[in-house]
Design a protein around this motif. Structure first.
Motif, PDB file in Angstrom:
ATOM      1  N   ASP A  37      37.418  47.425  42.559  1.00 44.55           N
ATOM      2  CA  ASP A  37      36.453  47.136  43.386  1.00 44.55           C
ATOM      3  C   ASP A  37      35.924  45.712  42.962  1.00 44.55           C
ATOM      4  OD1 ASP A  37      34.753  47.803  41.302  1.00 44.55           O
ATOM      5  OD2 ASP A  37      34.177  49.471  42.155  1.00 44.55           O
ATOM      6  N   GLY A  38      34.767  45.197  43.656  1.00 40.83           N
ATOM      7  CA  GLY A  38      34.019  44.038  43.040  1.00 40.83           C
ATOM      8  C   GLY A  38      33.665  44.272  41.705  1.00 40.83           C
ATOM      9  N   PHE A  39      33.139  45.334  41.498  1.00 45.68           N
ATOM     10  CA  PHE A  39      32.577  45.480  39.829  1.00 45.68           C
ATOM     11  C   PHE A  39      33.616  45.204  39.033  1.00 45.68           C
ATOM     12  CE2 PHE A  39      31.407  47.965  36.070  1.00 45.68           C
ATOM     13  CZ  PHE A  39      30.227  47.352  35.950  1.00 45.68           C
ATOM     14  N   ASP A  40      34.925  45.847  39.240  1.00 44.72           N
ATOM     15  CA  ASP A  40      35.846  45.697  38.129  1.00 44.72           C
ATOM     16  C   ASP A  40      36.279  44.110  38.065  1.00 44.72           C
ATOM     17  OD1 ASP A  40      36.306  48.314  37.747  1.00 44.72           O
ATOM     18  OD2 ASP A  40      37.528  48.736  39.343  1.00 44.72           O
ATOM     19  N   LEU A  41      36.139  43.597  39.283  1.00 43.68           N
ATOM     20  CA  LEU A  41      36.676  42.054  39.396  1.00 43.68           C
ATOM     21  C   LEU A  41      35.795  40.980  39.135  1.00 43.68           C
ATOM     22  CD1 LEU A  41      39.268  42.459  42.130  1.00 43.68           C
ATOM     23  CD2 LEU A  41      39.806  42.661  39.792  1.00 43.68           C
ATOM     24  N   SER A  42      34.372  41.338  39.087  1.00 44.15           N
ATOM     25  CA  SER A  42      33.334  40.591  38.972  1.00 44.15           C
ATOM     26  C   SER A  42      33.330  39.533  37.957  1.00 44.15           C
ATOM     27  CB  SER A  42      31.877  41.180  38.881  1.00 44.15           C
ATOM     28  OG  SER A  42      32.119  41.797  37.761  1.00 44.15           O
ATOM     29  N   ALA A  43      33.823  39.717  36.556  1.00 42.84           N
ATOM     30  CA  ALA A  43      33.764  38.815  35.845  1.00 42.84           C
ATOM     31  C   ALA A  43      34.918  37.813  35.927  1.00 42.84           C
ATOM     32  CB  ALA A  43      34.136  39.458  34.368  1.00 42.84           C
ATOM     33  N   MET A  44      35.822  38.216  36.469  1.00 44.13           N
ATOM     34  CA  MET A  44      37.119  37.181  36.927  1.00 44.13           C
ATOM     35  C   MET A  44      36.497  36.537  37.960  1.00 44.13           C
ATOM     36  SD  MET A  44      40.351  40.006  36.465  1.00 44.13           S
ATOM     37  CE  MET A  44      41.501  38.836  36.755  1.00 44.13           C
ATOM     38  N   ASP A  45      35.876  37.099  39.211  1.00 39.65           N
ATOM     39  CA  ASP A  45      35.387  36.327  39.969  1.00 39.65           C
ATOM     40  C   ASP A  45      34.307  35.059  39.650  1.00 39.65           C
ATOM     41  OD1 ASP A  45      36.849  37.492  41.979  1.00 39.65           O
ATOM     42  OD2 ASP A  45      35.364  38.904  42.665  1.00 39.65           O
ATOM     43  N   ARG A  46      33.255  35.513  38.666  1.00 42.94           N
ATOM     44  CA  ARG A  46      32.666  34.553  38.135  1.00 42.94           C
ATOM     45  C   ARG A  46      33.212  33.285  37.262  1.00 42.94           C
ATOM     46  NH1 ARG A  46      30.292  37.514  34.008  1.00 42.94           N
ATOM     47  NH2 ARG A  46      29.860  39.169  35.595  1.00 42.94           N
ATOM     48  N   TYR A  47      34.202  33.559  36.678  1.00 39.72           N
ATOM     49  CA  TYR A  47      34.723  32.519  35.981  1.00 39.72           C
ATOM     50  C   TYR A  47      36.180  31.812  36.786  1.00 39.72           C
ATOM     51  CZ  TYR A  47      32.167  33.759  32.049  1.00 39.72           C
ATOM     52  OH  TYR A  47      31.136  33.875  31.050  1.00 39.72           O
ATOM     53  N   GLY A  48      36.072  32.444  37.922  1.00 37.49           N
ATOM     54  CA  GLY A  48      37.064  31.580  39.056  1.00 37.49           C
ATOM     55  C   GLY A  48      38.745  31.657  38.394  1.00 37.49           C
ATOM     56  N   VAL A  49      38.978  32.996  37.856  1.00 39.12           N
ATOM     57  CA  VAL A  49      40.108  33.284  37.404  1.00 39.12           C
ATOM     58  C   VAL A  49      41.136  33.083  38.548  1.00 39.12           C
ATOM     59  CG1 VAL A  49      41.688  34.839  36.173  1.00 39.12           C
ATOM     60  CG2 VAL A  49      39.471  34.356  35.419  1.00 39.12           C
ATOM     61  N   PHE A  50      40.948  33.721  39.632  1.00 35.40           N
ATOM     62  CA  PHE A  50      41.761  33.784  40.547  1.00 35.40           C
ATOM     63  C   PHE A  50      42.134  32.439  41.595  1.00 35.40           C
ATOM     64  CE2 PHE A  50      40.660  38.269  40.547  1.00 35.40           C
ATOM     65  CZ  PHE A  50      41.913  38.798  40.345  1.00 35.40           C
TER      66      PHE A  50
END
Length: 55
Positions: A37-50
């Motif tokens: 979910d968004g919580f699991d992926l939040s750090a990756m989203d914050r740093y633009g990993v995708f």
């Protein structure tokens, strides 16, 4: 792989996490489809990993 990317992000190496995602062809949609979910992926989203870097 999410845990590995989070590890590198916590070590302030989001660049390595981004390279892993790119190398293994992992998309955010695939991760969300696998139950992350968004919580699991939040750090990756914050740093633009995708995000695809501009060439």
């Amino acid at each position: 792989m999410i845990s590995v990317c989070d590890f590198f992000i916590r070590r302030e190496r989001a660049d390595i996490a981004q390279e892993l995602v790119k190398e293994f062809y992992i998309s955010r949609e695939e991760c969300a489809g696998q139950g992350f979910d968004g919580f699991d992926l939040s750090a990756m989203d914050r740093y633009g990993v995708f995000e695809v870097p501009a060439s």
